[in-house]
Scaffold this motif. Sequence first.
Motif, short mmCIF file in Angstrom:
data_model
loop_
_atom_site.label_atom_id
_atom_site.label_comp_id
_atom_site.label_asym_id
_atom_site.label_seq_id
_atom_site.Cartn_x
_atom_site.Cartn_y
_atom_site.Cartn_z
N LEU A 1 34.85 -3.64 58.31
CA LEU A 1 34.19 -2.53 57.63
C LEU A 1 35.20 -1.84 56.72
O LEU A 1 36.41 -1.94 56.94
CB LEU A 1 33.63 -1.52 58.63
CG LEU A 1 32.52 -2.00 59.58
CD1 LEU A 1 32.23 -0.92 60.63
CD2 LEU A 1 31.25 -2.35 58.82
N SER A 2 34.70 -1.11 55.74
CA SER A 2 35.62 -0.36 54.86
C SER A 2 36.19 0.82 55.63
O SER A 2 35.59 1.29 56.61
CB SER A 2 34.87 0.14 53.62
OG SER A 2 33.95 1.15 53.98
N THR A 3 37.33 1.32 55.17
CA THR A 3 38.02 2.42 55.85
C THR A 3 37.15 3.67 55.90
O THR A 3 37.03 4.32 56.93
CB THR A 3 39.35 2.75 55.13
OG1 THR A 3 40.14 1.57 55.07
CG2 THR A 3 40.13 3.82 55.88
N SER A 4 36.52 3.99 54.80
CA SER A 4 35.71 5.22 54.75
C SER A 4 34.47 5.08 55.63
O SER A 4 34.09 6.02 56.35
CB SER A 4 35.31 5.54 53.31
OG SER A 4 34.58 4.45 52.74
N TYR A 5 33.85 3.88 55.61
CA TYR A 5 32.63 3.71 56.39
C TYR A 5 32.91 3.71 57.89
O TYR A 5 32.14 4.28 58.68
CB TYR A 5 31.90 2.42 56.00
CG TYR A 5 30.60 2.25 56.76
CD1 TYR A 5 29.50 3.05 56.48
CD2 TYR A 5 30.50 1.31 57.79
CE1 TYR A 5 28.31 2.92 57.20
CE2 TYR A 5 29.32 1.17 58.52
CZ TYR A 5 28.24 1.98 58.22
OH TYR A 5 27.07 1.85 58.93
N VAL A 6 34.04 3.09 58.29
CA VAL A 6 34.33 3.01 59.73
C VAL A 6 34.56 4.41 60.30
O VAL A 6 34.18 4.69 61.44
CB VAL A 6 35.54 2.08 60.01
CG1 VAL A 6 36.87 2.76 59.77
CG2 VAL A 6 35.49 1.54 61.43
N CYS A 7 35.15 5.30 59.50
CA CYS A 7 35.39 6.68 59.97
C CYS A 7 34.06 7.43 60.15
O CYS A 7 33.83 8.09 61.17
CB CYS A 7 36.26 7.44 58.97
SG CYS A 7 37.96 6.89 58.93
N THR A 8 33.18 7.28 59.16
CA THR A 8 31.87 7.95 59.22
C THR A 8 31.04 7.39 60.38
O THR A 8 30.42 8.14 61.15
CB THR A 8 31.11 7.75 57.90
OG1 THR A 8 31.92 8.22 56.83
CG2 THR A 8 29.79 8.49 57.91
N PHE A 9 31.04 6.05 60.49
CA PHE A 9 30.26 5.38 61.54
C PHE A 9 30.73 5.80 62.93
O PHE A 9 29.92 6.11 63.80
CB PHE A 9 30.39 3.87 61.35
CG PHE A 9 29.64 3.07 62.37
CD1 PHE A 9 28.25 2.98 62.33
CD2 PHE A 9 30.32 2.42 63.40
CE1 PHE A 9 27.56 2.24 63.29
CE2 PHE A 9 29.63 1.69 64.35
CZ PHE A 9 28.24 1.60 64.29
N PHE A 10 32.05 5.82 63.14
CA PHE A 10 32.60 6.18 64.46
C PHE A 10 32.26 7.62 64.82
O PHE A 10 31.87 7.93 65.95
CB PHE A 10 34.12 5.97 64.47
CG PHE A 10 34.75 6.07 65.86
CD1 PHE A 10 34.83 4.96 66.68
CD2 PHE A 10 35.23 7.27 66.34
CE1 PHE A 10 35.39 5.05 67.94
CE2 PHE A 10 35.79 7.38 67.60
CZ PHE A 10 35.87 6.25 68.40
N LYS A 11 32.34 8.53 63.82
CA LYS A 11 32.05 9.95 64.06
C LYS A 11 30.57 10.15 64.41
O LYS A 11 30.23 10.90 65.32
CB LYS A 11 32.43 10.76 62.81
CG LYS A 11 32.12 12.26 62.90
CD LYS A 11 33.11 12.96 63.80
CE LYS A 11 32.76 14.44 63.98
NZ LYS A 11 32.98 15.24 62.78
N ASN A 12 29.70 9.44 63.71
CA ASN A 12 28.27 9.56 63.97
C ASN A 12 27.90 9.04 65.36
O ASN A 12 27.02 9.59 66.03
CB ASN A 12 27.47 8.82 62.90
CG ASN A 12 27.54 9.51 61.54
OD1 ASN A 12 27.84 10.71 61.47
ND2 ASN A 12 27.27 8.77 60.48
N GLU A 13 28.57 7.97 65.79
CA GLU A 13 28.23 7.33 67.07
C GLU A 13 28.84 8.05 68.28
O GLU A 13 28.25 8.07 69.35
CB GLU A 13 28.70 5.87 67.07
CG GLU A 13 27.89 4.94 66.19
CD GLU A 13 26.50 4.66 66.74
OE1 GLU A 13 26.36 4.58 67.98
OE2 GLU A 13 25.55 4.55 65.94
N THR A 14 30.03 8.60 68.10
CA THR A 14 30.76 9.15 69.25
C THR A 14 30.94 10.67 69.21
O THR A 14 31.27 11.30 70.23
CB THR A 14 32.17 8.52 69.36
OG1 THR A 14 32.95 8.92 68.21
CG2 THR A 14 32.09 7.01 69.43
N GLY A 15 30.77 11.28 68.02
CA GLY A 15 31.00 12.71 67.90
C GLY A 15 32.47 13.06 67.70
O GLY A 15 32.83 14.25 67.62
N GLN A 16 33.34 12.05 67.63
CA GLN A 16 34.79 12.25 67.40
C GLN A 16 35.23 11.48 66.18
O GLN A 16 34.67 10.42 65.85
CB GLN A 16 35.61 11.72 68.59
CG GLN A 16 35.63 12.58 69.83
CD GLN A 16 36.52 11.94 70.89
OE1 GLN A 16 36.26 10.84 71.35
NE2 GLN A 16 37.56 12.65 71.28
#
Length: 518
Positions: free
Chosen positions: A443-458
Amino acid sequence: MKLLIVDDEELTRTGVISSLDWKALGIDEVIQADDGINGLEMAKKHKPEIILCDVRMPRMDGITMLERLDNILPDVVPIFMSGYSDKEYLKAAIKLKAVNYIEKPIDPKEIRDAVSEARELYNQKVRTHRGETFHSMETASRLALLLTAPYDSNREAITQLTEELNLPITSTTCFTAIIIKIDTSMDYSASSEDKVYQEIRDFLGLYRLDCIYVEKRMQYLVYFVFGPALTSETILESIRDVFCRQYSSYRKFYLAAGETVQGISRAYQSYTSGVILLQSSFFFPIGIFLSSRAAVTQEPSGSRPTLPSNPMEVFQGLLDTRDEKGSQDFLQTLQLFYDRNKSVLPNQAKDLYYRLFRCVEDVSMQLQITSGSEPENVIDTLENIFSFQELHEKLCSKTEQFFKDASSNIQENATIFLIKDYISKNYMNETLSVKDISKQVFLSTSYVCTFFKNETGQTLNQYLTEYRMEKAKQLLANPLYKIADISSKVGYSDGNYFGKSFKKYTGLSPSEYREKLS
Protein backbone atom coordinates in the motif's frame (compact mmCIF):
# COMPACT_ATOMS: atom_id res chain seq x y z
CA MET A 1 45.96 -14.00 60.65
CA LYS A 2 45.39 -15.87 63.91
CA LEU A 3 48.02 -16.22 66.64
CA LEU A 4 47.95 -18.79 69.43
CA ILE A 5 49.76 -18.05 72.72
CA VAL A 6 50.59 -21.16 74.75
CA ASP A 7 52.05 -20.55 78.23
CA ASP A 8 51.26 -22.04 81.62
CA GLU A 9 51.68 -18.62 83.30
CA GLU A 10 48.50 -16.57 82.96
CA LEU A 11 50.39 -13.38 83.87
CA THR A 12 52.73 -13.91 80.89
CA ARG A 13 49.83 -14.52 78.50
CA THR A 14 47.82 -11.47 79.55
CA GLY A 15 50.96 -9.33 79.66
CA VAL A 16 51.93 -10.25 76.09
CA ILE A 17 48.37 -9.71 74.82
CA SER A 18 47.97 -6.28 76.44
CA SER A 19 51.42 -4.97 75.51
CA LEU A 20 51.03 -5.07 71.70
CA ASP A 21 48.77 -3.59 69.02
CA TRP A 22 47.91 -6.87 67.31
CA LYS A 23 45.78 -5.30 64.58
CA ALA A 24 48.76 -3.20 63.50
CA LEU A 25 50.77 -6.42 63.23
CA GLY A 26 48.11 -7.99 60.98
CA ILE A 27 46.80 -10.33 63.70
CA ASP A 28 42.98 -10.37 63.79
CA GLU A 29 42.53 -12.95 66.52
CA VAL A 30 44.66 -14.01 69.52
CA ILE A 31 43.84 -17.38 71.12
CA GLN A 32 45.16 -18.61 74.48
CA ALA A 33 46.06 -22.02 75.93
CA ASP A 34 47.65 -22.86 79.33
CA ASP A 35 49.69 -25.94 78.38
CA GLY A 36 50.79 -28.12 75.47
CA ILE A 37 47.76 -30.45 75.53
CA ASN A 38 45.25 -27.58 75.48
CA GLY A 39 47.45 -25.78 72.95
CA LEU A 40 47.24 -28.84 70.67
CA GLU A 41 43.45 -28.84 70.86
CA MET A 42 43.15 -25.08 70.31
CA ALA A 43 45.50 -25.27 67.31
CA LYS A 44 43.42 -28.05 65.72
CA LYS A 45 40.24 -26.06 66.29
CA HIS A 46 41.34 -22.54 65.26
CA LYS A 47 44.22 -23.35 62.83
CA PRO A 48 46.45 -20.35 63.66
CA GLU A 49 49.19 -19.22 61.29
CA ILE A 50 51.58 -18.30 64.12
CA ILE A 51 52.13 -19.97 67.51
CA LEU A 52 53.88 -18.09 70.33
CA CYS A 53 54.79 -20.89 72.70
CA ASP A 54 56.57 -21.45 76.02
CA VAL A 55 59.16 -24.24 75.89
CA ARG A 56 58.69 -25.82 79.34
CA MET A 57 55.12 -26.48 80.50
CA PRO A 58 53.36 -29.15 82.59
CA ARG A 59 51.66 -32.16 80.92
CA MET A 60 53.19 -31.42 77.50
CA ASP A 61 56.05 -29.12 76.61
CA GLY A 62 56.10 -26.75 73.63
CA ILE A 63 58.52 -28.83 71.55
CA THR A 64 56.35 -31.97 71.76
CA MET A 65 53.22 -29.99 70.96
CA LEU A 66 54.77 -28.48 67.81
CA GLU A 67 56.13 -31.86 66.69
CA ARG A 68 52.60 -33.33 66.88
CA LEU A 69 51.18 -30.36 64.99
CA ASP A 70 53.72 -30.70 62.18
CA ASN A 71 51.51 -33.05 60.12
CA ILE A 72 48.29 -31.17 60.87
CA LEU A 73 49.51 -27.59 60.36
CA PRO A 74 52.74 -27.97 58.38
CA ASP A 75 52.93 -24.26 57.50
CA VAL A 76 52.43 -22.86 61.00
CA VAL A 77 55.29 -20.60 62.12
CA PRO A 78 56.42 -21.15 65.75
CA ILE A 79 58.05 -18.58 68.04
CA PHE A 80 59.48 -20.04 71.26
CA MET A 81 59.72 -18.32 74.65
CA SER A 82 61.74 -19.60 77.57
CA GLY A 83 63.19 -18.49 80.89
CA TYR A 84 65.89 -21.15 80.67
CA SER A 85 69.13 -21.31 78.73
CA ASP A 86 68.60 -24.89 77.59
CA LYS A 87 70.77 -25.92 74.62
CA GLU A 88 68.77 -29.11 73.91
CA TYR A 89 65.52 -27.19 73.75
CA LEU A 90 67.18 -24.60 71.55
CA LYS A 91 68.40 -27.32 69.14
CA ALA A 92 64.87 -28.76 68.96
CA ALA A 93 63.42 -25.31 68.27
CA ILE A 94 65.85 -24.80 65.39
CA LYS A 95 64.90 -28.22 63.99
CA LEU A 96 61.24 -27.19 64.07
CA LYS A 97 62.20 -24.07 62.08
CA ALA A 98 61.15 -21.65 64.81
CA VAL A 99 61.33 -18.11 63.48
CA ASN A 100 62.71 -16.88 66.78
CA TYR A 101 63.67 -17.90 70.30
CA ILE A 102 62.80 -15.22 72.88
CA GLU A 103 64.15 -15.32 76.41
CA LYS A 104 62.05 -14.29 79.39
CA PRO A 105 61.42 -11.74 80.80
CA ILE A 106 59.64 -10.76 77.58
CA ASP A 107 60.56 -7.59 75.71
CA PRO A 108 57.47 -6.39 73.75
CA LYS A 109 59.66 -4.99 70.96
CA GLU A 110 61.34 -8.37 70.55
CA ILE A 111 57.94 -10.07 70.24
CA ARG A 112 56.71 -7.44 67.78
CA ASP A 113 59.76 -8.00 65.55
CA ALA A 114 59.41 -11.79 65.82
CA VAL A 115 55.69 -11.71 64.89
CA SER A 116 56.38 -9.44 61.88
CA GLU A 117 59.09 -11.85 60.74
CA ALA A 118 56.74 -14.81 61.28
CA ARG A 119 54.01 -13.16 59.17
CA GLU A 120 56.43 -12.63 56.31
CA LEU A 121 57.70 -16.21 56.54
CA TYR A 122 54.14 -17.60 56.52
CA ASN A 123 53.18 -15.51 53.46
CA GLN A 124 56.31 -16.71 51.71
CA LYS A 125 55.34 -20.34 52.39
CA VAL A 126 51.83 -19.74 51.02
CA ARG A 127 53.19 -18.13 47.84
CA THR A 128 55.56 -21.04 47.32
CA HIS A 129 52.77 -23.61 47.80
CA ARG A 130 50.49 -21.74 45.41
CA GLY A 131 53.19 -21.77 42.74
CA GLU A 132 53.86 -25.48 43.27
CA THR A 133 50.14 -26.30 43.30
CA PHE A 134 49.47 -24.28 40.14
CA HIS A 135 52.32 -25.98 38.28
CA SER A 136 51.21 -29.42 39.47
CA MET A 137 47.55 -28.80 38.50
CA GLU A 138 48.58 -27.43 35.12
CA THR A 139 50.71 -30.52 34.45
CA ALA A 140 47.91 -32.83 35.63
CA SER A 141 45.48 -31.01 33.34
CA ARG A 142 47.81 -31.51 30.36
CA LEU A 143 48.00 -35.23 31.15
CA ALA A 144 44.20 -35.49 31.42
CA LEU A 145 43.83 -33.77 28.05
CA LEU A 146 46.22 -36.27 26.44
CA LEU A 147 44.16 -39.15 27.83
CA THR A 148 41.11 -37.90 25.88
CA ALA A 149 42.93 -38.93 22.68
CA PRO A 150 44.18 -42.38 21.53
CA TYR A 151 47.13 -43.53 23.67
CA ASP A 152 49.49 -44.47 20.82
CA SER A 153 49.51 -40.94 19.42
CA ASN A 154 50.69 -39.47 22.76
CA ARG A 155 52.59 -42.35 24.38
CA GLU A 156 55.87 -40.50 25.07
CA ALA A 157 54.23 -37.32 26.37
CA ILE A 158 51.92 -39.32 28.67
CA THR A 159 54.88 -41.24 30.12
CA GLN A 160 56.84 -38.01 30.65
CA LEU A 161 53.99 -36.20 32.44
CA THR A 162 53.19 -39.24 34.58
CA GLU A 163 56.81 -39.32 35.78
CA GLU A 164 56.88 -35.55 36.31
CA LEU A 165 53.80 -35.78 38.54
CA ASN A 166 55.26 -38.81 40.31
CA LEU A 167 51.92 -40.63 40.01
CA PRO A 168 51.80 -44.23 41.35
CA ILE A 169 50.59 -45.63 38.01
CA THR A 170 51.45 -49.17 36.89
CA SER A 171 50.21 -51.48 34.14
CA THR A 172 47.47 -52.72 36.51
CA THR A 173 46.20 -49.29 37.65
CA CYS A 174 42.47 -48.94 36.96
CA PHE A 175 40.97 -45.85 35.30
CA THR A 176 37.38 -44.54 35.18
CA ALA A 177 36.56 -41.42 33.17
CA ILE A 178 33.87 -39.20 34.65
CA ILE A 179 32.58 -36.41 32.40
CA ILE A 180 30.52 -33.46 33.63
CA LYS A 181 28.46 -31.31 31.28
CA ILE A 182 27.57 -27.92 32.79
CA ASP A 183 25.31 -25.09 31.71
CA THR A 184 27.57 -22.41 30.19
CA SER A 185 24.93 -19.71 30.64
CA MET A 186 25.81 -19.67 34.36
CA ASP A 187 28.76 -17.87 35.89
CA TYR A 188 31.75 -20.18 35.87
CA SER A 189 34.82 -19.60 38.00
CA ALA A 190 38.09 -21.43 37.35
CA SER A 191 39.16 -20.86 40.97
CA SER A 192 35.97 -22.46 42.31
CA GLU A 193 36.52 -25.41 39.96
CA ASP A 194 40.05 -25.86 41.34
CA LYS A 195 38.58 -25.90 44.85
CA VAL A 196 36.03 -28.54 43.81
CA TYR A 197 38.85 -30.59 42.26
CA GLN A 198 40.84 -30.52 45.49
CA GLU A 199 37.82 -31.51 47.58
CA ILE A 200 37.11 -34.42 45.24
CA ARG A 201 40.75 -35.52 45.50
CA ASP A 202 40.54 -35.43 49.30
CA PHE A 203 37.40 -37.59 49.17
CA LEU A 204 38.91 -40.09 46.73
CA GLY A 205 41.96 -40.40 48.97
CA LEU A 206 39.75 -42.17 51.53
CA TYR A 207 39.42 -45.04 49.01
CA ARG A 208 43.10 -45.00 47.94
CA LEU A 209 42.05 -43.33 44.70
CA ASP A 210 43.20 -40.12 42.98
CA CYS A 211 42.17 -38.10 39.94
CA ILE A 212 43.26 -35.58 37.34
CA TYR A 213 40.92 -33.35 35.34
CA VAL A 214 40.76 -31.04 32.33
CA GLU A 215 38.20 -28.57 31.01
CA LYS A 216 37.13 -29.08 27.38
CA ARG A 217 35.25 -26.56 25.25
CA MET A 218 34.03 -24.61 28.30
CA GLN A 219 31.05 -26.92 28.81
CA TYR A 220 32.75 -30.19 29.72
CA LEU A 221 34.95 -31.21 32.65
CA VAL A 222 36.72 -34.54 32.27
CA TYR A 223 37.97 -36.38 35.36
CA PHE A 224 40.10 -39.51 35.25
CA VAL A 225 39.73 -41.39 38.55
CA PHE A 226 42.50 -43.95 39.06
CA GLY A 227 43.68 -46.38 41.69
CA PRO A 228 45.10 -49.83 42.32
CA ALA A 229 41.76 -51.67 42.07
CA LEU A 230 38.51 -51.69 40.13
CA THR A 231 35.88 -49.37 41.61
CA SER A 232 33.15 -51.44 43.25
CA GLU A 233 29.45 -50.59 42.95
CA THR A 234 29.48 -49.18 46.50
CA ILE A 235 32.51 -46.97 45.82
CA LEU A 236 31.01 -45.81 42.50
CA GLU A 237 27.83 -44.79 44.34
CA SER A 238 29.90 -42.82 46.87
CA ILE A 239 31.82 -41.15 44.03
CA ARG A 240 28.53 -40.35 42.29
CA ASP A 241 27.16 -38.74 45.46
CA VAL A 242 30.23 -36.55 46.01
CA PHE A 243 30.31 -35.37 42.36
CA CYS A 244 26.58 -34.58 42.40
CA ARG A 245 27.02 -32.69 45.67
CA GLN A 246 29.99 -30.67 44.40
CA TYR A 247 28.26 -29.66 41.16
CA SER A 248 24.76 -29.06 42.55
CA SER A 249 25.46 -25.30 42.68
CA TYR A 250 25.45 -25.23 38.87
CA ARG A 251 21.73 -26.19 38.93
CA LYS A 252 22.03 -27.64 35.42
CA PHE A 253 24.53 -30.45 34.95
CA TYR A 254 24.88 -34.03 33.77
CA LEU A 255 27.47 -36.62 34.81
CA ALA A 256 28.50 -39.79 33.01
CA ALA A 257 31.00 -42.47 34.08
CA GLY A 258 32.75 -44.49 31.40
CA GLU A 259 33.60 -48.14 31.89
CA THR A 260 36.45 -48.95 34.28
CA VAL A 261 39.56 -50.15 32.44
CA GLN A 262 42.97 -51.45 33.47
CA GLY A 263 46.13 -49.59 32.44
CA ILE A 264 46.69 -45.99 31.39
CA SER A 265 46.87 -47.08 27.74
CA ARG A 266 43.14 -47.89 27.89
CA ALA A 267 42.04 -44.69 29.68
CA TYR A 268 40.88 -43.33 26.31
CA GLN A 269 38.51 -46.30 26.03
CA SER A 270 36.88 -45.31 29.33
CA TYR A 271 36.62 -41.72 28.10
CA THR A 272 34.90 -42.64 24.81
CA SER A 273 32.37 -44.87 26.58
CA GLY A 274 31.60 -41.94 28.92
CA VAL A 275 31.14 -39.59 25.95
CA ILE A 276 28.63 -41.98 24.35
CA LEU A 277 26.66 -42.16 27.60
CA LEU A 278 26.76 -38.38 28.05
CA GLN A 279 25.38 -37.89 24.55
CA SER A 280 22.12 -39.55 25.63
CA SER A 281 21.98 -37.49 28.87
CA PHE A 282 19.97 -34.86 26.96
CA PHE A 283 16.92 -37.11 27.31
CA PHE A 284 17.38 -37.72 31.06
CA PRO A 285 16.46 -35.54 34.05
CA ILE A 286 18.97 -32.75 34.83
CA GLY A 287 21.50 -33.68 37.54
CA ILE A 288 21.52 -37.40 36.75
CA PHE A 289 24.67 -39.58 36.94
CA LEU A 290 24.82 -41.99 34.00
CA SER A 291 26.83 -45.18 34.19
CA SER A 292 26.74 -48.47 32.34
CA ARG A 293 26.57 -50.16 35.75
CA ALA A 294 24.05 -47.79 37.37
CA ALA A 295 20.37 -48.57 37.62
CA VAL A 296 19.46 -44.99 36.69
CA THR A 297 20.30 -45.72 33.04
CA GLN A 298 17.44 -48.21 32.76
CA GLU A 299 14.65 -47.18 30.45
CA PRO A 300 11.30 -46.15 31.96
CA SER A 301 8.82 -48.91 32.73
CA GLY A 302 6.19 -49.74 30.14
CA SER A 303 6.44 -49.91 26.37
CA ARG A 304 7.72 -46.90 24.48
CA PRO A 305 5.15 -45.46 22.03
CA THR A 306 6.01 -45.05 18.37
CA LEU A 307 5.88 -41.70 16.61
CA PRO A 308 3.59 -41.23 13.61
CA SER A 309 5.42 -41.49 10.30
CA ASN A 310 4.46 -37.88 9.48
CA PRO A 311 4.45 -36.02 12.85
CA MET A 312 4.48 -32.59 11.17
CA GLU A 313 1.30 -33.24 9.21
CA VAL A 314 -0.44 -34.74 12.24
CA PHE A 315 0.43 -31.76 14.46
CA GLN A 316 -0.52 -29.22 11.79
CA GLY A 317 -3.88 -30.92 11.29
CA LEU A 318 -4.60 -30.74 15.02
CA LEU A 319 -3.72 -27.03 15.11
CA ASP A 320 -5.71 -26.25 11.95
CA THR A 321 -8.84 -27.81 13.47
CA ARG A 322 -8.06 -26.25 16.86
CA ASP A 323 -8.10 -29.68 18.49
CA GLU A 324 -6.53 -28.83 21.87
CA LYS A 325 -7.09 -32.28 23.43
CA GLY A 326 -5.62 -34.02 20.39
CA SER A 327 -2.59 -31.68 20.49
CA GLN A 328 -2.02 -32.47 24.18
CA ASP A 329 -2.16 -36.21 23.44
CA PHE A 330 0.29 -35.75 20.55
CA LEU A 331 2.74 -33.87 22.80
CA GLN A 332 2.38 -36.55 25.49
CA THR A 333 3.30 -39.22 22.91
CA LEU A 334 6.37 -37.16 21.97
CA GLN A 335 7.49 -36.94 25.58
CA LEU A 336 7.05 -40.66 26.25
CA PHE A 337 8.94 -41.53 23.08
CA TYR A 338 12.00 -39.38 23.86
CA ASP A 339 12.15 -39.74 27.65
CA ARG A 340 15.42 -41.57 28.56
CA ASN A 341 15.72 -42.73 24.95
CA LYS A 342 19.34 -43.76 24.32
CA SER A 343 18.76 -44.74 20.69
CA VAL A 344 18.10 -41.18 19.46
CA LEU A 345 20.60 -38.37 18.97
CA PRO A 346 19.82 -34.96 20.55
CA ASN A 347 20.07 -33.21 17.16
CA GLN A 348 17.44 -35.52 15.69
CA ALA A 349 14.99 -34.51 18.41
CA LYS A 350 15.92 -30.82 18.09
CA ASP A 351 15.37 -30.96 14.33
CA LEU A 352 11.83 -32.34 14.75
CA TYR A 353 11.01 -29.87 17.51
CA TYR A 354 12.29 -26.99 15.37
CA ARG A 355 9.85 -27.98 12.64
CA LEU A 356 7.01 -28.29 15.18
CA PHE A 357 7.81 -24.80 16.56
CA ARG A 358 7.64 -23.44 13.01
CA CYS A 359 4.38 -25.32 12.49
CA VAL A 360 2.74 -23.39 15.37
CA GLU A 361 3.97 -20.09 13.89
CA ASP A 362 2.80 -20.96 10.36
CA VAL A 363 -0.69 -21.99 11.48
CA SER A 364 -0.94 -18.82 13.61
CA MET A 365 -0.13 -16.79 10.52
CA GLN A 366 -2.60 -18.67 8.31
CA LEU A 367 -5.44 -18.30 10.84
CA GLN A 368 -4.43 -14.67 11.55
CA ILE A 369 -4.06 -15.33 15.25
CA THR A 370 -2.27 -12.48 17.02
CA SER A 371 -0.03 -13.82 19.78
CA GLY A 372 0.06 -12.19 23.19
CA SER A 373 3.50 -13.64 23.91
CA GLU A 374 6.97 -12.33 23.06
CA PRO A 375 8.10 -13.47 19.58
CA GLU A 376 11.26 -15.56 19.82
CA ASN A 377 14.01 -16.76 17.55
CA VAL A 378 13.48 -20.52 17.38
CA ILE A 379 17.09 -21.26 16.40
CA ASP A 380 18.43 -19.25 19.37
CA THR A 381 15.98 -21.04 21.65
CA LEU A 382 17.17 -24.46 20.49
CA GLU A 383 20.85 -23.52 20.81
CA ASN A 384 20.38 -22.51 24.46
CA ILE A 385 18.36 -25.60 25.43
CA PHE A 386 20.20 -27.79 27.96
CA SER A 387 17.81 -30.74 28.24
CA PHE A 388 14.97 -32.42 26.38
CA GLN A 389 12.63 -31.58 29.25
CA GLU A 390 13.28 -27.86 28.70
CA LEU A 391 12.76 -28.29 24.95
CA HIS A 392 9.49 -30.15 25.41
CA GLU A 393 8.17 -27.66 27.97
CA LYS A 394 8.84 -24.78 25.55
CA LEU A 395 6.86 -26.48 22.79
CA CYS A 396 4.03 -27.26 25.23
CA SER A 397 4.03 -23.63 26.38
CA LYS A 398 3.97 -22.34 22.79
CA THR A 399 1.12 -24.71 21.90
CA GLU A 400 -0.83 -23.72 25.00
CA GLN A 401 -0.36 -20.04 24.09
CA PHE A 402 -1.58 -20.80 20.57
CA PHE A 403 -4.89 -22.19 21.84
CA LYS A 404 -5.23 -19.38 24.39
CA ASP A 405 -4.74 -16.78 21.64
CA ALA A 406 -7.04 -18.68 19.28
CA SER A 407 -9.90 -18.75 21.81
CA SER A 408 -9.68 -15.01 22.53
CA ASN A 409 -8.84 -13.94 19.00
CA ILE A 410 -11.21 -11.50 17.32
CA GLN A 411 -10.98 -11.84 13.56
CA GLU A 412 -8.90 -8.89 12.44
CA ASN A 413 -8.62 -7.32 9.04
CA ALA A 414 -5.97 -9.32 7.14
CA THR A 415 -3.95 -6.20 6.28
CA ILE A 416 -3.97 -4.97 9.90
CA PHE A 417 -2.87 -8.42 11.01
CA LEU A 418 0.06 -8.36 8.58
CA ILE A 419 1.08 -4.86 9.73
CA LYS A 420 1.06 -5.85 13.40
CA ASP A 421 2.86 -9.09 12.66
CA TYR A 422 5.58 -7.21 10.74
CA ILE A 423 6.00 -4.74 13.62
CA SER A 424 6.25 -7.59 16.18
CA LYS A 425 9.17 -9.05 14.22
CA ASN A 426 10.99 -5.77 13.42
CA TYR A 427 10.30 -3.34 16.28
CA MET A 428 13.89 -3.73 17.52
CA ASN A 429 15.17 -2.17 14.26
CA GLU A 430 15.61 1.57 14.90
CA THR A 431 15.27 2.36 11.18
CA LEU A 432 11.82 0.75 10.97
CA SER A 433 9.56 3.28 9.21
CA VAL A 434 6.04 3.69 7.85
CA LYS A 435 7.57 3.32 4.39
CA ASP A 436 8.94 -0.13 5.29
CA ILE A 437 5.54 -1.18 6.61
CA SER A 438 3.67 0.12 3.55
CA LYS A 439 5.96 -1.86 1.25
CA GLN A 440 5.31 -5.01 3.27
CA VAL A 441 1.52 -4.77 2.70
CA PHE A 442 1.72 -3.29 -0.85
CA LEU A 443 0.00 0.00 0.00
CA SER A 444 1.10 3.61 -0.38
CA THR A 445 2.58 5.34 2.67
CA SER A 446 -0.25 7.85 2.99
CA TYR A 447 -2.99 5.26 2.51
CA VAL A 448 -1.53 2.77 5.01
CA CYS A 449 -1.50 5.49 7.71
CA THR A 450 -5.12 6.47 7.05
CA PHE A 451 -6.25 2.84 6.80
CA PHE A 452 -4.53 1.81 10.07
CA LYS A 453 -5.99 4.82 11.95
CA ASN A 454 -9.51 4.10 10.69
CA GLU A 455 -9.30 0.41 11.63
CA THR A 456 -7.58 0.66 15.02
CA GLY A 457 -8.13 4.23 16.25
CA GLN A 458 -4.32 4.70 16.55
CA THR A 459 -1.72 6.11 14.22
CA LEU A 460 0.99 3.72 13.08
CA ASN A 461 3.63 5.65 15.02
CA GLN A 462 1.49 5.57 18.17
CA TYR A 463 1.09 1.80 17.86
CA LEU A 464 4.81 1.27 17.21
CA THR A 465 5.81 3.42 20.21
CA GLU A 466 3.30 1.66 22.46
CA TYR A 467 4.55 -1.74 21.30
CA ARG A 468 8.16 -0.77 21.99
CA MET A 469 7.36 0.64 25.43
CA GLU A 470 5.47 -2.52 26.46
CA LYS A 471 8.46 -4.63 25.39
CA ALA A 472 10.78 -2.31 27.35
CA LYS A 473 8.61 -2.81 30.46
CA GLN A 474 8.94 -6.58 30.08
CA LEU A 475 12.74 -6.31 29.76
CA LEU A 476 13.03 -3.96 32.74
CA ALA A 477 11.45 -6.66 34.89
CA ASN A 478 14.59 -8.73 34.30
CA PRO A 479 17.50 -7.30 36.37
CA LEU A 480 20.05 -9.02 34.12
CA TYR A 481 19.43 -6.43 31.38
CA LYS A 482 21.12 -3.04 31.62
CA ILE A 483 18.91 -0.05 30.78
CA ALA A 484 21.33 1.00 28.03
CA ASP A 485 20.99 -2.44 26.44
CA ILE A 486 17.19 -2.39 26.73
CA SER A 487 16.93 0.86 24.76
CA SER A 488 18.77 -0.72 21.80
CA LYS A 489 16.71 -3.93 22.09
CA VAL A 490 13.50 -1.98 21.53
CA GLY A 491 14.77 0.15 18.65
CA TYR A 492 16.33 3.22 20.30
CA SER A 493 19.99 4.01 19.64
CA ASP A 494 19.79 7.17 21.77
CA GLY A 495 19.43 6.22 25.45
CA ASN A 496 18.33 9.74 26.46
CA TYR A 497 15.56 9.80 23.88
CA PHE A 498 14.44 6.34 25.01
CA GLY A 499 14.33 7.57 28.63
CA LYS A 500 12.19 10.58 27.69
CA SER A 501 9.83 8.46 25.57
CA PHE A 502 9.48 5.89 28.34
CA LYS A 503 8.72 8.54 30.96
CA LYS A 504 6.14 10.15 28.67
CA TYR A 505 4.46 6.77 28.22
CA THR A 506 4.58 5.49 31.84
CA GLY A 507 5.11 8.60 33.94
CA LEU A 508 8.34 7.08 35.30
CA SER A 509 11.94 6.95 34.12
CA PRO A 510 13.24 3.43 33.25
CA SER A 511 15.25 3.27 36.51
CA GLU A 512 12.25 4.45 38.56
CA TYR A 513 10.04 1.86 36.88
CA ARG A 514 12.53 -0.92 37.65
CA GLU A 515 12.87 0.23 41.26
CA LYS A 516 9.09 0.20 41.60
CA LEU A 517 8.98 -3.41 40.38
CA SER A 518 11.51 -4.51 43.00
